[in-house]
Design an enzyme around this catalytic site. Structure first.
Site, PDB file in Angstrom:
ATOM      1  N   ALA A 196       0.845  -1.188   0.000  1.00  0.00           N
ATOM      2  CA  ALA A 196       0.000   0.000   0.000  1.00  0.00           C
ATOM      3  C   ALA A 196       0.881   1.239   0.000  1.00  0.00           C
ATOM      4  O   ALA A 196       2.053   1.196   0.378  1.00  0.00           O
ATOM      5  CB  ALA A 196      -0.913   0.005   1.217  1.00  0.00           C
ATOM      6  N   GLY A 231      -0.488  -5.168   0.713  1.00  0.00           N
ATOM      7  CA  GLY A 231      -1.665  -5.118  -0.149  1.00  0.00           C
ATOM      8  C   GLY A 231      -1.443  -5.767  -1.501  1.00  0.00           C
ATOM      9  O   GLY A 231      -2.386  -6.235  -2.139  1.00  0.00           O
ATOM     10  N   GLU A 237      -2.020  -9.394  -0.915  1.00  0.00           N
ATOM     11  CA  GLU A 237      -3.466  -9.536  -0.707  1.00  0.00           C
ATOM     12  C   GLU A 237      -4.217  -9.446  -2.038  1.00  0.00           C
ATOM     13  O   GLU A 237      -5.204 -10.157  -2.254  1.00  0.00           O
ATOM     14  CB  GLU A 237      -3.952  -8.476   0.284  1.00  0.00           C
ATOM     15  N   GLU A 245       3.123  -6.067   7.415  1.00  0.00           N
ATOM     16  CA  GLU A 245       2.388  -5.007   8.118  1.00  0.00           C
ATOM     17  C   GLU A 245       2.753  -4.900   9.591  1.00  0.00           C
ATOM     18  O   GLU A 245       2.758  -3.793  10.161  1.00  0.00           O
ATOM     19  CB  GLU A 245       0.873  -5.231   7.975  1.00  0.00           C
TER      20      GLU A 245
END
Length: 257
Positions: A66, A112, A115, A135
């Site tokens: 991200a 992300g 993911e 994270e």
């Protein structure tokens, strides 16, 4: 449609969606997530597209994570909103997409990015790929389904270790874990993905859509995947694809779906 952060190509009933922020290693921000949703919404209704390949621009990264600068100063409520909207717009949307999505993981797939790859229906990776959910090293946890999909794919213990250590794993280890289906040379990645898409398109797309739904329902609380399968199996008998498929088999010819 022109996108600021994506590049979309279509040919031979295959769409290739490139996350296109190479200076940011294709990191996801809100604008990119919105564009991914819009692109896939359009592809869903595009009768000329049967399979989608999702990848990143360049050789370094699928999606490196991200865009941290965007949410570094978010409040608790803003953080919840970021995760909720992201999951609804993109990650759950792709996981339940009626057309097959192949993630072609080129380079880093972190946070992300991993993911996003896990939301696709399956993954192939280049030899230089590195995958991880880092994270916890930022004082947060995966927020786009990582704590749910990673254990489903590789098992609880391995997922716990990856998330707790925040370490990256190699493409080969991802293959050993079952996180990716295949590892290939970087310059062969898209070609291999296209060949897989071609094999998929030899079959009934109506049946594949039903299979995606049935498989996914096995992982949904309060939903009986076996009932979904039984219903979809029965409904298939009423389709032209079933008639064509069985007639082709009995007459020893290739089906024309």
């Amino acid at each position: 449609m022109n996108y600021e952060n994506l590049h979309v190509e279509k040919s031979n009933q295959i769409a290739k969606v490139f996350i296109n922020r190479p200076k940011k290693l294709n990191a996801l921000n809100r604008a990119t997530l919105q564009e991914i949703h819009e692109a896939f919404k359009g592809l869903k209704d595009d009768d000329e597209v049967k399979v989608i390949i999702l990848t990143g621009t360049g050789e370094k990264a699928f999606v490196a994570g991200a865009d941290i600068a965007e949410f570094a100063n978010y409040s608790v409520e803003e953080g919840k909103d970021l995760a909720a909207k992201g999951q609804t717009l993109v990650f759950d949307y792709l996981a339940n997409f009626p057309k097959p999505i192949i993630a072609a993981v080129n380079g880093f797939a972190l946070g992300g990015g991993l993911e996003l790859a896990m939301a696709a229906h399956f993954r192939i990776a280049s030899e230089n790929a590195k995958l991880g959910l880092p994270e916890t090293s930022l004082g947060v946890i995966p927020g786009y389904g990582g704590t749910q999909r990673l254990p489903q794919l590789i098992g609880k213990g391995r997922a716990m270790q990856m998330i707790m250590t925040a370490e990256m794993i190699t493409a080969q280890k991802a293959l050993d874990y079952g996180l990716v289906n295949q590892v290939v040379q970087l310059d062969e990645l898209i070609d291999v993905a296209e060949k897989l898409a071609g094999k998929i398109m030899n079959n009934s797309m109506k049946a594949i859509e039903a299979a995606i739904k049935a498989i996914n329902n096995n992982y949904k609380d309060g939903v009986d995947g076996f009932k979904t399968e039984i219903a979809a199996f029965g409904e298939a008998f009423g389709t032209n694809d079933f008639k064509e498929g069985t007639e082709a088999f009995l007459n020893k010819r290739k089906a024309n779906f």
